[in-house]
Design an enzyme around this catalytic site. Structure first.
Site, PDB file in Angstrom:
ATOM      1  N   PRO A  13       0.751  -1.260  -0.043  1.00 43.29           N
ATOM      2  CA  PRO A  13       0.015  -0.157   0.028  1.00 43.29           C
ATOM      3  C   PRO A  13       0.949   1.178  -0.067  1.00 43.29           C
ATOM      4  CG  PRO A  13       0.006  -1.166   2.312  1.00 43.29           C
ATOM      5  CD  PRO A  13       0.796  -1.890   1.192  1.00 43.29           C
ATOM      6  N   MET A  14       0.693   2.079  -1.023  1.00 44.53           N
ATOM      7  CA  MET A  14       1.411   3.100  -1.049  1.00 44.53           C
ATOM      8  C   MET A  14       0.575   4.479  -1.345  1.00 44.53           C
ATOM      9  SD  MET A  14       4.606   1.845  -3.473  1.00 44.53           S
ATOM     10  CE  MET A  14       3.475   0.673  -4.433  1.00 44.53           C
ATOM     11  N   CYS A  96       3.541   3.358   8.937  1.00 43.53           N
ATOM     12  CA  CYS A  96       3.629   4.409   8.460  1.00 43.53           C
ATOM     13  C   CYS A  96       4.171   5.683   9.432  1.00 43.53           C
ATOM     14  CB  CYS A  96       2.439   4.925   7.976  1.00 43.53           C
ATOM     15  SG  CYS A  96       2.419   6.789   6.922  1.00 43.53           S
ATOM     16  N   LYS A 135       0.386  -4.561   8.936  1.00 43.13           N
ATOM     17  CA  LYS A 135       1.615  -4.446   8.512  1.00 43.13           C
ATOM     18  C   LYS A 135       2.342  -3.498   9.163  1.00 43.13           C
ATOM     19  CE  LYS A 135       3.746  -2.430   4.264  1.00 43.13           C
ATOM     20  NZ  LYS A 135       4.703  -1.738   4.787  1.00 43.13           N
ATOM     21  N   HIS A 167       7.929  -4.580   7.431  1.00 44.79           N
ATOM     22  CA  HIS A 167       9.080  -3.973   6.838  1.00 44.79           C
ATOM     23  C   HIS A 167      10.308  -3.775   7.725  1.00 44.79           C
ATOM     24  CE1 HIS A 167       9.934   0.408   4.495  1.00 44.79           C
ATOM     25  NE2 HIS A 167      10.898  -0.418   4.919  1.00 44.79           N
ATOM     26  N   GLY A 208      10.481  -4.196   2.078  1.00 41.90           N
ATOM     27  CA  GLY A 208      11.481  -3.112   2.613  1.00 41.90           C
ATOM     28  C   GLY A 208      12.766  -3.346   1.593  1.00 41.90           C
ATOM     29  N   GLY A 209      13.002  -2.592   0.537  1.00 47.65           N
ATOM     30  CA  GLY A 209      14.229  -2.507  -0.246  1.00 47.65           C
ATOM     31  C   GLY A 209      14.247  -3.596  -1.269  1.00 47.65           C
ATOM     32  N   ARG A 231       8.042   0.430  -4.029  1.00 44.88           N
ATOM     33  CA  ARG A 231       8.546   1.633  -5.200  1.00 44.88           C
ATOM     34  C   ARG A 231       8.781   0.870  -6.332  1.00 44.88           C
ATOM     35  NH1 ARG A 231      12.317   4.688  -1.568  1.00 44.88           N
ATOM     36  NH2 ARG A 231      12.396   2.922  -0.328  1.00 44.88           N
TER      37      ARG A 231
END
Length: 333
Positions: A13-14, A96, A135, A167, A208-209, A231
């Site tokens: 989710p972004m 977040c 999350k 994350h 993450g990453g 991303r």
């Protein structure tokens, strides 16, 4: 296919990115990958009656709704609204790090209140029949993740949570911006792997990453249940999603981004007919041909043309003509 199986690969989710238009594009590239909404606050749904935030298409399933909040009763009511709207999972945001989220007492700051998180999970689980997931980060600020994370997971498991996305970074709530929190705190993948060994019955997804399917396959081979990519999947969706179904799920065949563009046309037509704007969709398509000959021309034509008066789906076809044949040995554009 069971939801846990779909979660072998998921798109994170972004905020401002994974809206319904983005999810429709991603679904055309992969039929199996689990997709997530942007975070929607429980207050917006329950107190603000902003039910338009739940708009989605059943064609894009499986899609999970991510909620932000810290009031168990309000989250339970919001979860019910989400399930009524057709979502197949409800996820609680405990990761977040933005100031706006902290001020509302939800997001990563909730890592400091595992008991409250457990109360929220329990209330949501009582309200809906779909999975309620979490999350989270590995910790915040000066917490010791090796102590905090197992204690946190014990709380949410006790509340009925069977699937967690972790994350693998701390969140620094003081001193780092949300953008910096995505890059500066070091990744600790080993700790997440240790949690899988410690809680073998908990379905753990790592986040993450992670930037490639090769990495995803390596984490799955190491024993983790799922991999969540953020991303990288947004900026270069074809690289992550086109081969996801055969490589991660063992079904179907690789998709073709050119085909996805053509398949988007009826969706674009419908959106424009309802008064929407072309740029609301094409902004998510800019990276579709990243690294391909003609990618720069594709991005330029969409960026410049989508906001012009009378912009139509024909712009997509015109821009598509700029894309040359795929050549993995020549990354230009």
């Amino acid at each position: 296919m069971q939801l846990n199986q779909h979660s072998r690969l998921s798109i994170a989710p972004m905020m401002d990115w994974t809206d319904r238009h983005c999810r429709h594009l991603h679904r055309l590239l992969s039929r199996q990958t689990l997709l997530y909404t942007e975070m929607v606050t429980s207050a917006a749904l329950v107190r603000g009656q902003a039910l338009h935030l739940l708009e989605q298409s059943q064609e894009d399933h499986p899609v999970a709704l991510q909620l932000g909040g810290s009031d168990p009763d309000e989250l339970a009511r919001a979860a019910k609204l989400g399930v009524d709207a057709g979502y197949c999972e409800v996820n609680l945001n405990v990761g977040c790090p933005s100031d706006r989220v902290q001020s509302g007492c939800f997001g990563a700051v909730l890592m400091e209140q595992p008991g409250l998180v457990a109360d929220c999970v329990a209330a949501m689980s009582d309200a809906v029949a779909v999975p309620v997931t979490v999350k989270c980060r590995i910790g915040v600020d000066d917490q010791d993740p090796t102590v905090l994370l197992p204690a946190f997971l014990t709380h949410v498991i006790g509340a009925g949570c069977e699937r967690v996305s972790i994350h693998a970074r701390k969140a620094w709530l003081q001193g780092l911006s949300p953008k910096e929190n995505r890059d500066i705190p070091p990744l600790d993948y080993d700790l997440v792997l240790q949690m899988k060994a410690r809680f073998p019955d908990l379905h753990i997804t790592i986040n993450g990453g992670i930037t490639s399917l090769d990495q995803a396959q390596a984490f799955l081979a190491a024993g983790l249940d799922g991999v969540m990519i953020g991303r990288a999947a947004y900026h270069d969706p074809a690289a992550i999603l086109c081969e996801a179904d055969p490589r991660i799920f063992g079904v179907g065949k690789a998709s073709v981004p050119e085909d996805a563009v053509v398949q988007m046309l009826p969706y674009v037509d419908d959106h424009l007919a309802k008064g929407g704007k072309l740029g609301q969709i094409t902004r998510h398509m800019l990276g579709l041909f990243a690294g391909r000959p003609g990618a720069r021309a594709w991005r330029r034509m969409l960026s410049e043309g989508a906001h012009r008066q009378g912009a139509s789906p024909d712009l997509l076809l015109e821009a598509l003509r700029q894309i040359g044949p795929r050549n993995d040995l020549q990354r230009t554009g």
